[in-house]
Scaffold this active site. Structure first.
Site, mmCIF file in Angstrom:
data_model
loop_
_atom_site.group_PDB
_atom_site.id
_atom_site.type_symbol
_atom_site.label_atom_id
_atom_site.label_comp_id
_atom_site.label_asym_id
_atom_site.label_seq_id
_atom_site.Cartn_x
_atom_site.Cartn_y
_atom_site.Cartn_z
ATOM 1 C CB THR A 58 46.657 -41.677 126.306
ATOM 2 O OG1 THR A 58 45.913 -42.037 125.134
ATOM 3 C CG2 THR A 58 45.801 -41.877 127.541
ATOM 4 C CG ASP A 59 47.554 -38.480 121.101
ATOM 5 O OD1 ASP A 59 47.367 -37.689 122.054
ATOM 6 O OD2 ASP A 59 47.252 -38.192 119.919
ATOM 7 C CB SER A 145 42.769 -31.488 110.455
ATOM 8 O OG SER A 145 42.825 -32.015 111.741
ATOM 9 C CD GLU A 177 46.638 -31.364 112.870
ATOM 10 O OE1 GLU A 177 46.309 -32.135 111.947
ATOM 11 O OE2 GLU A 177 45.824 -30.674 113.501
ATOM 12 C CG ASP A 189 43.520 -37.005 115.623
ATOM 13 O OD1 ASP A 189 43.015 -37.838 116.396
ATOM 14 O OD2 ASP A 189 43.511 -35.784 115.838
#
Ligand code: GLA
Length: 414
Positions: A58-59, A145, A177, A189
């Protein structure tokens, strides 16, 4: 030695020690600057991995998530250097990299270089010797990560005499990232590794970037079932899903615009976050079947996050578990990011006494499942799942309990 912010004797002190020892062993206790003799204790930053209880994929659609940081951490020990180079020791890989400001390495060093590059955009970053030690498994969907990025970022800022609010640092690491490593990820994240609080889940609105800690309470256990099937987001179907969502949004806009020209209404479809069930149902037939399934996942998953947040706040763990199980079905059938090993892990967990619910966590195509468990039944459930996992899930499956932990911090400032 420092203890974890939660007060628990978790893996973190061990990683802090390992990173500190690795720094001294690789570069000497005084780094390259004899004048630093009096301040030779290194700066150490730690950042956690995460599981996401509900809110998968969803992000990057501006949606909602409910992650929790785990008590597995990346620790980065650092000392400033007198030049502008970064020498970096990765204790877990037994490798050392040396980076100038313009270098663009591959592998684990790419994350370090990318974070340094983004941080240099709005202030100086000192040259430094760094050593990294981690007990966040890589490729397991636990966001090793982002933990690396946040710990490197916090350590580099500290040795440079700079500071940034945790959410700003998370955004810098998110850009690192995407731009440095090439994953078209959302903010889940990095925000989890930065902003989660001990003993709590984090309700995260990826559009407004507002967060709310939701206490988990004492009676809750959390298990990770790592399938042992490694996933690599740059090579998996992850970026395909991001593109499929963008294409589905375009189709919805086209159909909706057609109707709006009759109604003279601007509905403002900026992302799939703006789609609700009514709109989806109204336009379902006009969408390609794949687009329809992708949108249905995002729409129903945002609903599940709200439901799970409310259930958690009310102490209704069965309600949270039901939302997790429904989320897994949606990720498996509508979003198609699960795999047989993840399905088996969720099935195994769901039939284990004391488990409220389970789902795949992270990007999918391998990695881990997370299970919410009655705290009193945790040990028994862990043993039962561990005993059955090699046969049911796969030969390399691993099962461990974890506790909700705090986000990135400097050791000594907890
Ligand atoms: C990966 C990405 C995140 C998020 C999850 C799925 O972990 O890095 O941004 O999209 O997958 O929820």
């Amino acid at each position: 030695m420092s203890r974890d912010a939660d007060g628990a004797n978790t893996g973190t002190p061990n990683q802090v020690e390992r990173a500190t020892v690795a720094l001294d062993a690789a570069f000497g206790p005084d780094g390259d600057a004899p004048s630093s003799r009096s301040t030779s204790a290194p700066t150490v930053a730690v950042a956690p991995g995460r599981v996401n209880l509900v809110g998968g994929h969803t992000d990057y659609n501006d949606g909602l998530c409910l992650p929790m940081a785990v008590d597995r951490h990346v620790a980065v020990a650092a000392r400033p250097r007198s030049d502008n180079r970064l020498r970096v020791r990765a204790a877990d890989f037994d490798e050392t990299a040396e980076l100038g400001p313009d270098d663009d390495p591959d592998g684990w060093a790419a994350y370090v270089a990318a974070v340094a590059r983004v941080l240099r955009e709005d202030g100086p970053v000192a040259g430094a010797d760094l050593a990294i030690a981690s007990d966040v498994p890589t490729g397991a969907g636990l966001s090793s990560s982002a933990a690396l990025e946040l710990a490197v970022g916090r350590a580099l800022l500290a040795v440079s005499g700079r500071d940034r609010p945790a959410a700003d640092l998370a955004l810098a690491c998110w850009r690192a990232e995407r731009e440095g490593v090439g994953v078209e990820c959302g903010i889940l994240d990095q925000f989890s590794a930065a902003l989660c609080e001990a003993d709590s889940a984090l309700f995260l609105d990826c559009r407004s970037r507002e967060t709310e800690s939701v206490p988990l309470g004492d009676g809750i256990g959390v298990l990770v079932i790592d399938t042992g099937v490694s996933h690599e987001l740059t090579e998996s179907g992850y970026n395909d899903r991001v593109r499929e969502c963008a294409a589905a949004l375009d189709s919805l806009r086209d159909v909706d615009r057609g109707l709006d020209s009759l109604r003279d209404v601007d509905r403002g479809l900026d992302s799939l976050r703006d789609v609700d069930r009514g709109l989806l149902d109204a336009h379902a037939d006009a969408l390609e079947p794949v687009s329809r399934r992708r949108v249905r996942h995002v729409v129903t998953e945002n609903e599940r996050v709200r439901r799970a947040r409310d259930a958690l706040a009310a102490g209704d763990l069965r309600g949270v578990g039901d939302a997790m199980l429904a989320a897994h079905e949606s990720l498996r059938d509508d979003y198609e990011v699960s795999c047989p090993e993840l399905d088996a892990a969720v099935e195994l967990a769901a039939e284990t006494p004391g488990v409220y619910g389970a789902r795949m966590t992270g990007g999918g195509f391998g990695g881990s499942a997370v299970a919410l468990v009655d705290g009193d039944a945790l040990d028994r459930a862990e043993r039962a799942i561990r005993a059955a996992a090699p046969e049911r899930v796969g030969p390399d499956a691993d099962v461990f309990a974890c506790r909700p932990s705090a986000g990135v911090r400097l050791v000594g400032e907890e």
